[in-house]
Every structure is written in C-alpha cells, then in structure tokens.
Design an enzyme around this catalytic site. Structure first.
Site, PDB file in Angstrom:
ATOM      1  N   ILE A   1      78.591   6.868 110.742  1.00 13.75           N
ATOM      2  CA  ILE A   1      78.671   6.420 112.332  1.00 13.75           C
ATOM      3  C   ILE A   1      77.917   7.629 112.904  1.00 13.75           C
ATOM      4  CG2 ILE A   1      80.811   8.031 112.486  1.00 13.75           C
ATOM      5  CD1 ILE A   1      81.751   5.653 114.405  1.00 13.75           C
TER       6      ILE A   1
ATOM      7  N   GLY B   1      74.961   8.716 112.374  1.00 17.56           N
ATOM      8  CA  GLY B   1      73.296   8.351 112.367  1.00 17.56           C
ATOM      9  C   GLY B   1      73.037   7.693 113.447  1.00 17.56           C
TER      10      GLY B   1
ATOM     11  N   ASP C   1      72.004   4.453 113.572  1.00 18.82           N
ATOM     12  CA  ASP C   1      72.499   3.089 113.658  1.00 18.82           C
ATOM     13  C   ASP C   1      73.881   3.096 114.138  1.00 18.82           C
ATOM     14  OD1 ASP C   1      70.058   2.536 113.104  1.00 18.82           O
ATOM     15  OD2 ASP C   1      70.408   1.129 111.348  1.00 18.82           O
TER      16      ASP C   1
ATOM     17  N   ALA D   1      74.353   6.739 104.171  1.00 21.88           N
ATOM     18  CA  ALA D   1      73.443   6.812 102.968  1.00 21.88           C
ATOM     19  C   ALA D   1      72.267   8.013 103.288  1.00 21.88           C
ATOM     20  CB  ALA D   1      72.451   5.645 102.850  1.00 21.88           C
TER      21      ALA D   1
ATOM     22  N   SER E   1      69.168   8.557 103.569  1.00 20.71           N
ATOM     23  CA  SER E   1      68.299   7.395 104.132  1.00 20.71           C
ATOM     24  C   SER E   1      66.901   7.991 104.414  1.00 20.71           C
ATOM     25  CB  SER E   1      68.608   7.221 105.698  1.00 20.71           C
ATOM     26  OG  SER E   1      68.372   7.860 106.760  1.00 20.71           O
TER      27      SER E   1
ATOM     28  N   SER F   1      67.719  -2.504 102.875  1.00 19.65           N
ATOM     29  CA  SER F   1      66.269  -2.063 103.498  1.00 19.65           C
ATOM     30  C   SER F   1      65.131  -2.796 103.053  1.00 19.65           C
ATOM     31  CB  SER F   1      66.371  -0.682 103.061  1.00 19.65           C
ATOM     32  OG  SER F   1      64.919  -0.022 103.481  1.00 19.65           O
TER      33      SER F   1
ATOM     34  N   GLU G   1      62.638  -1.380 102.200  1.00 13.76           N
ATOM     35  CA  GLU G   1      62.301  -0.632 100.966  1.00 13.76           C
ATOM     36  C   GLU G   1      62.352  -1.244  99.850  1.00 13.76           C
ATOM     37  OE1 GLU G   1      60.325   2.666 100.737  1.00 13.76           O
ATOM     38  OE2 GLU G   1      59.793   2.041 102.963  1.00 13.76           O
TER      39      GLU G   1
ATOM     40  N   TYR H   1      65.279   5.757  96.596  1.00 11.53           N
ATOM     41  CA  TYR H   1      65.869   4.969  97.831  1.00 11.53           C
ATOM     42  C   TYR H   1      65.631   3.647  97.775  1.00 11.53           C
ATOM     43  CZ  TYR H   1      66.653   3.768 102.502  1.00 11.53           C
ATOM     44  OH  TYR H   1      67.351   2.950 103.623  1.00 11.53           O
TER      45      TYR H   1
HETATM   46  P1  NAP Z   1      70.730   7.847 109.664  1.00 11.07           P
HETATM   47  O1  NAP Z   1      70.276   8.280 110.989  1.00 11.07           O
HETATM   48  O2  NAP Z   1      69.786   8.901 108.680  1.00 11.07           O
HETATM   49  O3  NAP Z   1      72.038   8.171 109.294  1.00 11.07           O
HETATM   50  C1  NAP Z   1      72.565   8.198 107.943  1.00 11.07           C
HETATM   51  C2  NAP Z   1      74.187   8.253 107.901  1.00 11.07           C
HETATM   52  O4  NAP Z   1      74.679   8.497 106.778  1.00 11.07           O
HETATM   53  C3  NAP Z   1      74.627   9.750 108.686  1.00 11.07           C
HETATM   54  O5  NAP Z   1      75.754   9.576 109.401  1.00 11.07           O
HETATM   55  C4  NAP Z   1      74.884  10.640 107.584  1.00 11.07           C
HETATM   56  O6  NAP Z   1      75.776  11.691 107.841  1.00 11.07           O
HETATM   57  C5  NAP Z   1      75.448   9.722 106.509  1.00 11.07           C
HETATM   58  N1  NAP Z   1      75.208  10.301 105.289  1.00 11.07           N
HETATM   59  C6  NAP Z   1      74.142  10.656 104.511  1.00 11.07           C
HETATM   60  N2  NAP Z   1      74.392  11.047 103.559  1.00 11.07           N
HETATM   61  C7  NAP Z   1      75.714  11.332 103.470  1.00 11.07           C
HETATM   62  C8  NAP Z   1      76.511  11.500 102.159  1.00 11.07           C
HETATM   63  N3  NAP Z   1      76.180  12.252 101.096  1.00 11.07           N
HETATM   64  N4  NAP Z   1      77.762  11.456 102.550  1.00 11.07           N
HETATM   65  C9  NAP Z   1      78.299  10.921 103.426  1.00 11.07           C
HETATM   66  N5  NAP Z   1      77.431  10.356 104.555  1.00 11.07           N
HETATM   67  C10 NAP Z   1      76.264  10.666 104.604  1.00 11.07           C
HETATM   68  O7  NAP Z   1      70.256   6.329 109.125  1.00 11.07           O
HETATM   69  P2  NAP Z   1      70.066   5.299 110.170  1.00 11.07           P
HETATM   70  O8  NAP Z   1      68.727   5.099 110.406  1.00 11.07           O
HETATM   71  O9  NAP Z   1      71.121   5.250 111.009  1.00 11.07           O
HETATM   72  O10 NAP Z   1      70.138   4.032 108.972  1.00 11.07           O
HETATM   73  C11 NAP Z   1      71.752   3.646 108.695  1.00 11.07           C
HETATM   74  C12 NAP Z   1      71.639   3.109 107.395  1.00 11.07           C
HETATM   75  O11 NAP Z   1      70.529   1.692 107.389  1.00 11.07           O
HETATM   76  C13 NAP Z   1      71.335   3.775 106.319  1.00 11.07           C
HETATM   77  O12 NAP Z   1      72.058   3.166 105.049  1.00 11.07           O
HETATM   78  C14 NAP Z   1      69.874   3.641 106.031  1.00 11.07           C
HETATM   79  O13 NAP Z   1      69.492   3.803 104.498  1.00 11.07           O
HETATM   80  C15 NAP Z   1      69.614   1.929 106.352  1.00 11.07           C
HETATM   81  N6  NAP Z   1      68.459   1.617 106.727  1.00 11.07           N
HETATM   82  C16 NAP Z   1      67.838   2.177 107.980  1.00 11.07           C
HETATM   83  C17 NAP Z   1      66.767   1.544 108.482  1.00 11.07           C
HETATM   84  C18 NAP Z   1      66.080   2.216 109.511  1.00 11.07           C
HETATM   85  O14 NAP Z   1      64.817   2.108 109.821  1.00 11.07           O
HETATM   86  N7  NAP Z   1      66.516   3.157 110.494  1.00 11.07           N
HETATM   87  C19 NAP Z   1      66.150   0.470 107.853  1.00 11.07           C
HETATM   88  C20 NAP Z   1      66.724   0.014 106.928  1.00 11.07           C
HETATM   89  C21 NAP Z   1      67.889   0.457 106.311  1.00 11.07           C
HETATM   90  P3  NAP Z   1      75.381  13.228 108.412  1.00 11.07           P
HETATM   91  O15 NAP Z   1      75.296  13.105 109.887  1.00 11.07           O
HETATM   92  O16 NAP Z   1      76.767  13.805 107.867  1.00 11.07           O
HETATM   93  O17 NAP Z   1      74.031  13.537 107.635  1.00 11.07           O
HETATM   94  O1  F7E Z   2      57.902   6.668 107.025  1.00  7.55           O
HETATM   95  C1  F7E Z   2      54.065   7.504 106.892  1.00  7.55           C
HETATM   96  C2  F7E Z   2      55.267   7.409 105.521  1.00  7.55           C
HETATM   97  O2  F7E Z   2      59.680   8.261 106.980  1.00  7.55           O
HETATM   98  C3  F7E Z   2      57.086   5.589 107.661  1.00  7.55           C
HETATM   99  C4  F7E Z   2      63.874   4.822 106.754  1.00  7.55           C
HETATM  100  O3  F7E Z   2      64.565   4.595 107.893  1.00  7.55           O
HETATM  101  O4  F7E Z   2      62.657   2.701 106.982  1.00  7.55           O
HETATM  102  C5  F7E Z   2      62.572   4.162 106.827  1.00  7.55           C
HETATM  103  O5  F7E Z   2      61.780   4.427 105.892  1.00  7.55           O
HETATM  104  C6  F7E Z   2      55.634   5.524 106.935  1.00  7.55           C
HETATM  105  C7  F7E Z   2      55.527   6.074 105.686  1.00  7.55           C
HETATM  106  O6  F7E Z   2      60.055   5.750 107.135  1.00  7.55           O
HETATM  107  C8  F7E Z   2      54.120  11.085 108.129  1.00  7.55           C
HETATM  108  O7  F7E Z   2      54.223   7.849 104.285  1.00  7.55           O
HETATM  109  C9  F7E Z   2      52.776   9.488 107.458  1.00  7.55           C
HETATM  110  O8  F7E Z   2      54.538   5.122 105.018  1.00  7.55           O
HETATM  111  O9  F7E Z   2      59.022   7.065 109.157  1.00  7.55           O
HETATM  112  P1  F7E Z   2      59.129   7.159 107.671  1.00  7.55           P
HETATM  113  P2  F7E Z   2      60.080   4.864 105.949  1.00  7.55           P
HETATM  114  O10 F7E Z   2      59.851   5.513 104.695  1.00  7.55           O
HETATM  115  O11 F7E Z   2      59.440   3.556 106.132  1.00  7.55           O
HETATM  116  C10 F7E Z   2      63.078   2.210 105.834  1.00  7.55           C
HETATM  117  C11 F7E Z   2      63.061   0.640 106.252  1.00  7.55           C
HETATM  118  C12 F7E Z   2      64.571   2.673 105.539  1.00  7.55           C
HETATM  119  O12 F7E Z   2      65.364   1.937 104.909  1.00  7.55           O
HETATM  120  C13 F7E Z   2      64.407   4.149 105.460  1.00  7.55           C
HETATM  121  O13 F7E Z   2      66.068   4.694 105.585  1.00  7.55           O
HETATM  122  O14 F7E Z   2      54.947   6.667 107.759  1.00  7.55           O
HETATM  123  N1  F7E Z   2      53.974   8.877 107.299  1.00  7.55           N
HETATM  124  N2  F7E Z   2      52.946  10.737 108.035  1.00  7.55           N
HETATM  125  C14 F7E Z   2      54.876   9.719 107.559  1.00  7.55           C
HETATM  126  N3  F7E Z   2      56.359   9.747 107.376  1.00  7.55           N
HETATM  127  C15 F7E Z   2      57.008  10.837 107.556  1.00  7.55           C
HETATM  128  N4  F7E Z   2      58.405  10.857 107.439  1.00  7.55           N
HETATM  129  N5  F7E Z   2      56.420  11.890 108.048  1.00  7.55           N
HETATM  130  C16 F7E Z   2      54.867  12.049 108.367  1.00  7.55           C
HETATM  131  O15 F7E Z   2      54.577  13.170 108.625  1.00  7.55           O
END
Ligand code: NAP
Ligand code: F7E
Length: 327
Positions: free
Chosen positions: A10, A12, A14, A85, A87, A128, A130, A152
C-alpha cells in the site's frame, strides 16, 4: 455494508492510488506495511500522507505466513490486492535471492492463508509484462508464451502460476493482472521515467547539469498508474475470475520519453544526457507492447491518460516538487 479491502504494498505507487480509488468507492481500506515504516512515517508513508487517517495499517511481513494469517483473520477482507513486491528489475540482478524469496513466498503464503482461513476473499495478483521478457509475439496478450529475462520476471511468472493453480485446484477467486509499465508523479526515483522527469526539473531549475542513463533504445508500453488501479478493481468485480493484460497498445522508447520530457521545459535532450554502460542490464527486455483487447471487451476498460499527458503530469509535478523540497 461497506466492502473491506486489504492491500499489500500500500505504500507504493499503485497501492496509494488504489487505496484512494477504493476509499472513493466507500470501501474500508486496510494495508499491510513493513514494521520499519511505522518508525519513519514522513519518508516511508509519503504517498499515503493525505489518506492516513482514513485507512488502517497493519505491520506484517510478506516473509511470514503466520503474520499474514493473523491479519487476514482480523480484517476479514472481501478483496485482497497483492501489490507488495521487490519491483525494481535492475535490483533483481544484484540480489536475485531476496527478489525470489519476497515475491514468490509472499504470493504463496497469501494464497495458502486465503485457502485455509478466508476462502471467500477475492485475490488480485500483480503480474507484469516482464513475464513476456524476450517477447515471442508482438503485441503480447494473455496467450503469449512467457520468456522472463530477470529474477523479477521469473518471480512474477511463478506468482502467476501459483495464482492460477489456487484458482483451479481450490476454486478460489484469484486473478492475475498482467500490467505493462505504468508511471505517475508517485513513481519511485530509480525507475527511468521518474529519473528523467526529476532530472528535467532539476536541470531546468539549475540544480543539476546532466542525467546519466543506460539503454535509450528500450521500448515500453507506458500508461498512467491511475488508470491501471481501476483495472485491478474491475477484475475483482466479475462473476468469474480470469487473467487480463492491461496496456495502452502504444510503444515509445526511453529516448522518446526523454526527448518529450525535456521539450516540455524548452530544452533539447541531446545536450543533457550521458550514457553509462554500467547501467545496461545483463539481460535486457528490449521491447514490450500490450494487446488489451480482452480487458476492453470483458471489463469495458480502456486507458484514459495518453503518453503525452503522462509525461506532462510527471514533469510538471516534479518542477513543483523540486521547488518545494529543493531535492
Ligand atoms: P512500488 O512503488 O515499488 O511498491 C512496491 C510495494 O511493495 C511497496 O509498498 C513496498 O514497501 C512493498 N515491498 C517491497 N518489498 C517488500 C518486502 N520485502 N516486504 C513487504 N513489502 C515490500 O511498486 P508499484 O509500481 O506500485 O507496483 C505494484 C506492484 O505491481 C508490484 O508488485 C510490481 O511488481 C507490480 N507491477 C508494477 C508495474 C509498474 O509499471 N508500476 C507493472 C507491472 C507490475 P516499502 O514502501 O516498505 O518498500
Ligand atoms: O526501466 C531502461 C531499462 O526500471 C525501463 C517495473 O515497474 O515495469 C518496470 O520495470 C527501461 C529498461 O522499468 C535507465 O534498461 C535506461 O529497458 O523504468 P525501468 P522496467 O524495468 O521496465 C515492469 C512492467 C515491472 O513490472 C517492474 O516492476 O529503461 N533504462 N536507462 C533505464 N532504467 C532505469 N531504471 N534507469 C536508467 O538509468
């Protein structure tokens, strides 16, 4: 009677938008947080600041089955949204053990706790894009084979398999949302979109000279987190549980994002970007593009916030943030 929702993750991006969305729908919202968050509310609960008084937070660990059972028994949720997660994909190359442990065990423990103590609770698992990794088909939909490229991605494929298995074996209401990248002003600073929007604001305000990035040619299907949390809720309102791809169907490169973000403050991105090869991933996901036609047909969901408006929202918000905080 008001419905009760329990959200892991919660704190994070989302989780915070989902909590606000459910409060508007008159849910009673409970969240699971790490105990340490209670010691440092200013930093660790910043995304929940405005709604802290309206929600109930419980300290528990995703690594402890017993602690999850206790909360589920106490809260008796109608709906459980499992968003907690590790993430950050890049970090999963540095510590695949903790990524796999938290992400796989957390999902397994919750599902098992639901089966034994709360079988009527509906369960949402945060899958995801991913999971598609080195994509086998373009665009990707619910039938596209998975080829994860990181611990991941592997953890999310396993979470998805567990979710489907508990649905089929024990007749539980469990869904996976296969969500493509979604961003917002609440995105963590290590993700590329926020790193760029925050740097654009700092550069414009004279606090920073360059932004150092890795792979500029990676392509993503980027949506807005506000739209995506609505899809999570919609999935749990159907008669039968199912899995859905949530995406925009449009693709942009990291370079496109940077170019647009810098142009919004009247700057040419080429002057401000440096490439550091150390930021390249050992196994990159080069291209992702989602086909959300099933969600459109069955859930009547579609994205409302377009790429350009997402980038504008992030840049404008970061300019205000940097002016306010000086950070
Ligand atoms: P986020 O901002 O990184 O939030 C992650 C949440 O998980 C935070 O509340 C964090 O708590 C908690 N968490 C991490 N490690 C933990 C642990 N060891 N034990 C308990 N809680 C933990 O991620 P988000 O972008 O909101 O994404 C939400 C979910 O959707 C995640 O499962 C992510 O993998 C998935 N997802 C995200 C995307 C995206 O593009 N955003 C896309 C696809 C799937 P703390 O605040 O305490 O660290
Ligand atoms: O990277 C490139 C990097 O870390 C996006 C998570 O929410 O979405 C997220 O994962 C792209 C990659 O997100 C930098 O190599 C270049 O190709 O923002 P990102 P992600 O890896 O796509 C998926 C759907 C999830 O589920 C995950 O939880 O950007 N890139 N330069 C970089 N990325 C980062 N972080 N930093 C750089 O400087």
């Amino acid at each position: 009677m008001a419905k009760i929702a329990l959200i892991t993750g919660i704190t994070g991006q989302d989780g915070s938008y989902l909590a606000e969305f459910l409060l508007k729908k008159r849910y009673k919202v409970h969240g699971i947080i790490r105990r340490v968050a209670l010691e440092d509310k200013t930093h660790r609960l910043w995304r929940l600041r405005k709604i802290l008084k309206k929600i109930t937070l419980h300290a528990a660990s995703l690594e402890s089955y017993a602690s999850l059972v206790k909360i589920i028994q106490r809260v008796k949720p109608n709906e459980i949204y499992h968003l907690g997660a590790q993430s950050y994909v890049d970090y999963s190359f540095k510590d695949e053990f903790s990524t796999l442990n938290t992400n796989i065990n957390g999902t397994h423990y919750l599902l098992s706790a639901i089966k034994d103590f709360s079988p009527k609770s509906k369960f949402y698992f945060a899958g995801s894009s991913e999971m598609f990794g080195k994509v086998k088909k373009v665009p990707q939909n619910e039938n596209t084979p998975f080829y994860p490229r990181s611990a991941y991605g592997i953890s999310k494929v396993t979470g998805h398999d567990l979710t489907r298995n508990y649905r089929e074996a024990y007749n539980l209401y469990c869904c996976t949302g296969i969500l493509f990248n979604h961003e917002s002003p609440r995105r963590g600073f290590e993700f590329v979109t926020r790193k760029i929007s925050h740097s654009v604001a700092r550069i414009k305000l004279g606090l920073q000279r360059k932004v150092i990035l890795g792979n500029l040619e990676a392509k993503r299907d980027w949506g807005h987190a506000k739209d995506y949390v609505e899809a999570m809720w919609m999935m749990l309102q159907k008669k039968k549980p199912d899995d859905f791809v949530i995406a925009t169907g449009k693709q942009h490169s990291v370079r496109d994002f940077a170019k647009l973000a810098f142009s919004m403050v009247g700057l040419n991105y080429k002057k401000y970007i440096e490439i550091d090869k150390n930021l390249l991933r050992p196994a990159e996901v080069q291209t992702l593009l989602g086909d959300y036609s099933k969600a459109k047909r069955v859930l009547k969901w579609k994205p409302k916030i377009l790429f350009k408006n997402l980038v504008r929202d992030m840049v404008e918000s970061d300019i205000k943030f940097v002016k306010r905080s000086g950070y």
